[in-house]
Design a protein around this motif. Structure first.
Motif, PDB file in Angstrom:
ATOM      1  N   PHE A  18       0.195  35.365  19.725  1.00  0.00           N
ATOM      2  CA  PHE A  18       1.488  35.103  19.081  1.00  0.00           C
ATOM      3  C   PHE A  18       2.188  33.892  19.705  1.00  0.00           C
ATOM      4  CE2 PHE A  18       1.277  39.612  17.600  1.00  0.00           C
ATOM      5  CZ  PHE A  18       1.358  39.327  16.253  1.00  0.00           C
ATOM      6  N   ALA A  19       1.965  33.670  21.008  1.00  0.00           N
ATOM      7  CA  ALA A  19       2.544  32.475  21.640  1.00  0.00           C
ATOM      8  C   ALA A  19       1.951  31.210  21.026  1.00  0.00           C
ATOM      9  CB  ALA A  19       2.279  32.510  23.147  1.00  0.00           C
ATOM     10  N   TRP A  20       0.625  31.218  20.821  1.00  0.00           N
ATOM     11  CA  TRP A  20      -0.014  30.095  20.140  1.00  0.00           C
ATOM     12  C   TRP A  20       0.565  29.912  18.727  1.00  0.00           C
ATOM     13  CZ3 TRP A  20      -2.356  25.964  21.448  1.00  0.00           C
ATOM     14  CH2 TRP A  20      -3.225  25.904  22.534  1.00  0.00           C
ATOM     15  N   ALA A  21       0.726  31.035  18.034  1.00  0.00           N
ATOM     16  CA  ALA A  21       1.227  30.962  16.650  1.00  0.00           C
ATOM     17  C   ALA A  21       2.613  30.338  16.593  1.00  0.00           C
ATOM     18  CB  ALA A  21       1.239  32.361  16.029  1.00  0.00           C
ATOM     19  N   VAL A  22       3.497  30.780  17.492  1.00  0.00           N
ATOM     20  CA  VAL A  22       4.864  30.246  17.498  1.00  0.00           C
ATOM     21  C   VAL A  22       4.866  28.767  17.875  1.00  0.00           C
ATOM     22  CG1 VAL A  22       7.114  30.381  18.634  1.00  0.00           C
ATOM     23  CG2 VAL A  22       5.919  32.474  17.976  1.00  0.00           C
ATOM     24  N   ALA A  23       4.091  28.409  18.907  1.00  0.00           N
ATOM     25  CA  ALA A  23       4.046  27.011  19.346  1.00  0.00           C
ATOM     26  C   ALA A  23       3.501  26.106  18.256  1.00  0.00           C
ATOM     27  CB  ALA A  23       3.201  26.899  20.615  1.00  0.00           C
ATOM     28  N   LEU A  24       2.428  26.533  17.598  1.00  0.00           N
ATOM     29  CA  LEU A  24       1.835  25.714  16.530  1.00  0.00           C
ATOM     30  C   LEU A  24       2.785  25.587  15.343  1.00  0.00           C
ATOM     31  CD1 LEU A  24      -1.799  27.127  16.606  1.00  0.00           C
ATOM     32  CD2 LEU A  24      -1.100  24.813  17.230  1.00  0.00           C
ATOM     33  N   ALA A  25       3.449  26.687  14.995  1.00  0.00           N
ATOM     34  CA  ALA A  25       4.393  26.613  13.876  1.00  0.00           C
ATOM     35  C   ALA A  25       5.543  25.671  14.192  1.00  0.00           C
ATOM     36  CB  ALA A  25       4.927  28.022  13.563  1.00  0.00           C
ATOM     37  N   PRO A  30       7.794  19.901   9.795  1.00  0.00           N
ATOM     38  CA  PRO A  30       7.531  20.247   8.400  1.00  0.00           C
ATOM     39  C   PRO A  30       6.314  19.546   7.819  1.00  0.00           C
ATOM     40  CG  PRO A  30       9.112  18.486   8.469  1.00  0.00           C
ATOM     41  CD  PRO A  30       8.663  18.719   9.893  1.00  0.00           C
ATOM     42  N   ARG A  31       5.549  18.747   8.617  1.00  0.00           N
ATOM     43  CA  ARG A  31       4.591  17.842   7.982  1.00  0.00           C
ATOM     44  C   ARG A  31       3.118  18.162   8.238  1.00  0.00           C
ATOM     45  NH1 ARG A  31       8.626  14.545   9.895  1.00  0.00           N
ATOM     46  NH2 ARG A  31       7.468  14.149  11.789  1.00  0.00           N
ATOM     47  N   LYS A  32       2.777  18.934   9.268  1.00  0.00           N
ATOM     48  CA  LYS A  32       1.376  19.089   9.636  1.00  0.00           C
ATOM     49  C   LYS A  32       0.828  20.399   9.086  1.00  0.00           C
ATOM     50  CE  LYS A  32       1.868  16.289  13.816  1.00  0.00           C
ATOM     51  NZ  LYS A  32       1.719  16.244  15.284  1.00  0.00           N
ATOM     52  N   LYS A  33       0.204  20.306   7.907  1.00  0.00           N
ATOM     53  CA  LYS A  33      -0.291  21.502   7.244  1.00  0.00           C
ATOM     54  C   LYS A  33      -1.425  22.155   8.028  1.00  0.00           C
ATOM     55  CE  LYS A  33      -2.757  21.135   3.522  1.00  0.00           C
ATOM     56  NZ  LYS A  33      -3.201  20.906   2.136  1.00  0.00           N
ATOM     57  N   ASP A  34      -2.300  21.349   8.659  1.00  0.00           N
ATOM     58  CA  ASP A  34      -3.423  21.916   9.393  1.00  0.00           C
ATOM     59  C   ASP A  34      -2.941  22.788  10.553  1.00  0.00           C
ATOM     60  OD1 ASP A  34      -2.357  19.717  10.603  1.00  0.00           O
ATOM     61  OD2 ASP A  34      -4.254  18.887  11.306  1.00  0.00           O
ATOM     62  N   GLU A  80     -10.781  27.163   6.381  1.00  0.00           N
ATOM     63  CA  GLU A  80      -9.999  26.392   5.412  1.00  0.00           C
ATOM     64  C   GLU A  80      -9.431  25.122   6.039  1.00  0.00           C
ATOM     65  OE1 GLU A  80      -9.293  26.431   2.327  1.00  0.00           O
ATOM     66  OE2 GLU A  80      -9.959  28.370   1.580  1.00  0.00           O
ATOM     67  N   VAL A  81      -9.016  25.206   7.302  1.00  0.00           N
ATOM     68  CA  VAL A  81      -8.459  24.029   7.983  1.00  0.00           C
ATOM     69  C   VAL A  81      -9.456  22.888   7.971  1.00  0.00           C
ATOM     70  CG1 VAL A  81      -7.761  23.109  10.225  1.00  0.00           C
ATOM     71  CG2 VAL A  81      -6.837  25.283   9.430  1.00  0.00           C
ATOM     72  N   PHE A  82     -10.696  23.174   8.366  1.00  0.00           N
ATOM     73  CA  PHE A  82     -11.697  22.105   8.464  1.00  0.00           C
ATOM     74  C   PHE A  82     -12.187  21.658   7.091  1.00  0.00           C
ATOM     75  CE2 PHE A  82     -12.177  24.532  12.513  1.00  0.00           C
ATOM     76  CZ  PHE A  82     -11.629  23.553  13.321  1.00  0.00           C
ATOM     77  N   LEU A  83     -12.260  22.581   6.142  1.00  0.00           N
ATOM     78  CA  LEU A  83     -12.610  22.173   4.781  1.00  0.00           C
ATOM     79  C   LEU A  83     -11.550  21.247   4.206  1.00  0.00           C
ATOM     80  CD1 LEU A  83     -13.896  25.543   3.236  1.00  0.00           C
ATOM     81  CD2 LEU A  83     -15.263  23.521   3.760  1.00  0.00           C
ATOM     82  N   GLY A 204      -8.318  22.153  20.200  1.00  0.00           N
ATOM     83  CA  GLY A 204      -9.042  21.037  19.589  1.00  0.00           C
ATOM     84  C   GLY A 204      -8.388  20.566  18.305  1.00  0.00           C
ATOM     85  N   VAL A 205      -7.918  21.538  17.488  1.00  0.00           N
ATOM     86  CA  VAL A 205      -7.229  21.162  16.244  1.00  0.00           C
ATOM     87  C   VAL A 205      -5.950  20.386  16.554  1.00  0.00           C
ATOM     88  CG1 VAL A 205      -6.063  22.058  14.201  1.00  0.00           C
ATOM     89  CG2 VAL A 205      -8.205  23.091  14.958  1.00  0.00           C
ATOM     90  N   VAL A 206      -5.218  20.829  17.576  1.00  0.00           N
ATOM     91  CA  VAL A 206      -3.986  20.132  17.968  1.00  0.00           C
ATOM     92  C   VAL A 206      -4.299  18.703  18.394  1.00  0.00           C
ATOM     93  CG1 VAL A 206      -2.108  20.073  19.643  1.00  0.00           C
ATOM     94  CG2 VAL A 206      -2.770  22.236  18.595  1.00  0.00           C
TER      95      VAL A 206
END
Length: 530
Positions: A18-25, A30-34, A80-83, A204-206
């Motif tokens: 959940f910490a990752w989820a909050v930080a990524l969100a 508003p711009r980084k959909k991935d 879906e992110v990588f596709l 890695g995605v970040v």
């Protein structure tokens, strides 16, 4: 060998997920959909482990169905992110089908006796999704740059390895502990490894997102520089009233070097009469209140003198502080053309004197002015005497030379504030504005000028006529003028009537023997005019 305390380990996984989820969100909006998809995936990962922690405490539906539904949803979102990053057009049913199918299958095998079956089946599905991600990350792609791709690849590889080991354990008789209630070292190690793998994948995605953004900014900066440097109009950045940037086109238009311009006060390159307007618009533009404002101004160039430019611009930030981005277009040719058009519309093409339209406008202005200031003005309507013989004897070129000389003599006879106009043919009108407040004095002034005009136009005209063989033939011609003189004061809307009365007086001068001046007769009820 015993492992970590199972509830504590699951709690750590939930908290970190959940910490990752909050930080990524937080970073994604508003711009980084991935990153937003990754945030949702990690949230589902946390939800899955919340459900798994209920094993033995809640009905089997919670850990078996809901937990695996959340976990497979997490994995599919990462696929879906990588596709999406690779812009792969695929049938989404292949990825989202397991989200519905796997929990539905597990719902028929909820008992602990079916644990090995569930682990084997889940490991195949999860491992298959990991293989899809490995394939997407393994092949180079501009949207998956640099070290971020390899970190994500290592994370996916680690997660895939865990599922392979769990599949192996489920398919062997002497398999390691598979239940999340088991506190064995193998189970603890697999959970920790899975968490590390998921963290590496998301990290890695970040990194890829940041690397893509850096490359996009670099490309944008390069494109901006190329656009600015190759722009067909001048571009200048002004901050705190000083020039901070100027493109090559503007330097070329102004004739300066960058060293001459950068850091200098913007107004020093603006014509003095236009500086107040430029300063006002600059202040408005900095405040974002002059969007779309466009206006002409005169600029002091280095080697081409004073030239007309059109300036427009917008407010933006330069170095983190408010500035203006200004666009300048050289409109000198356009201004000169418009001036020529106005000149053709209001001036006689032969003598360059004001024509009938402009004279009427000047007379209208004089009448309005005399209404405010109690002064008289005068109109002289002139027609040349004996002009036709010069055309008949020597041609229209000689006649044109006479008309040009008449115009010059008339100009020399009056003040700069007076108006000399050609009405057409050999007819001219002279308007004397702002004479005296006293009518007799004004009439005397007007008669004095009329006498001066009459003497000047009566002097011989020495004409040099070019011949076809290149020689010049000298011709002398004499002609005078008949003048109708009218004194006026102020009578709005009476321009045409005043000109007609002056014209009538001129015709009486013709009838009186020419080469004379006739004063227009006052009309009944005409209190303001002579």
């Amino acid at each position: 060998m015993t492992g970590m305390h199972a509830p504590t380990l699951l709690l750590v996984v939930v908290v970190l997920s959940f910490a990752w989820a909050v930080a990524l969100a937080w970073v994604a909006v508003p711009r980084k959909k991935d990153l937003l998809w990754c945030a949702l995936a990690m949230a589902l990962h946390g939800v899955a482990y919340v459900c798994f922690a209920q094993t033995g405490k809640a009905p089997p539906f919670v850990p078996v169905v809901l937990g695996n539904a959340a976990l497979v949803g997490c994995m599919v979102l990462l696929v879906e992110v990588f596709l999406d990053l690779r812009a792969v057009q695929a049938r989404r049913i292949w990825w989202w089908g397991p989200v519905l199918a796997l929990p539905l299958v597990f719902a028929f095998f909820p008992s602990p006796d079916h644990l090995a079956l569930r682990v084997a089946l889940g490991s195949v599905v999860y491992g298959g999704l990991c293989v899809c991600m490995v394939w997407q990350l393994w092949l180079p792609h501009p949207a998956l740059p640099g070290r971020g791709r390899f970190i994500a690849l290592s994370g996916v590889g680690l997660v895939l390895l865990i599922f392979v080991l769990r599949l192996h354990g489920a398919l062997t008789a002497d398999h390691p502990a598979l239940s999340f209630r088991d506190a064995s070292a193998v189970q603890s190690l697999s959970v920790v490894a899975a968490l590390v793998g998921m963290s590496l994948l998301v990290l890695g995605v970040v990194l890829m997102s940041e690397e893509r953004l850096a490359k996009a900014l670099a490309r944008s900066s390069t494109n901006y520089r190329l656009l600015v440097e190759n722009a067909s109009e001048g571009i200048v950045v002004a901050q705190s009233g000083r020039v901070q940037f100027v493109n090559p086109m503007l330097l070329s238009l102004l004739g300066y070097t960058a060293e001459d311009v950068l850091g200098q006060n913007l107004l020093q390159f603006v014509y003095e009469d236009d500086r107040a307007k430029v300063l006002e618009s600059y202040n408005l533009r900095v405040q974002g209140m002059a969007q779309g404002l466009k206006y002409p101004l005169r600029v002091l160039t280095h080697d081409r003198g004073l030239r007309w430019f059109e300036i427009s611009g917008t407010q933006f930030e330069w170095g983190g502080r408010p500035a203006t981005l200004n666009f300048l277009t050289d409109i000198q040719d356009r201004v000169e053309m418009e001036s020529q058009i106005r000149s053709l519309a209001y001036h006689d093409s032969l003598t360059q004197l004001p024509n009938r339209v402009l004279m009427r406008d000047r007379l209208k202005q004089a009448l309005a002015s005399h209404k405010r200031l109690p002064r008289y003005g005068a109109l002289m309507f002139l027609d040349l005497d004996h002009f036709k013989p010069v055309n008949d004897a020597h041609g229209h070129v000689a006649g044109d030379l006479v008309l040009i000389e008449v115009a010059q003599r008339l100009i020399r006879c009056v003040r700069e504030t007076d108006t000399v106009a050609r009405f057409g043919g050999d007819e001219f009108v002279v308007m004397l504005a702002d004479l005296h407040e006293d009518r007799p004095t004004s009439l005397a002034q007007a008669r004095n000028v009329a006498d001066k005009v009459l003497r000047s136009l009566s002097e011989p005209y020495h004409l040099n006529l070019p011949q076809e063989d290149g020689s010049v033939r000298h011709v002398m011609h004499e002609c005078g003028a008949s003048i109708g003189l009218l004194l006026f004061h102020s009578e709005a809307g009476s321009e045409d009537r005043l000109l007609q009365r002056a014209d009538s007086a001129m015709y009486r001068a013709k009838e009186a023997g020419r080469q004379t001046i006739v004063l227009a007769e006052p009309q009944p009820g005409d209190m303001a005019c002579a």
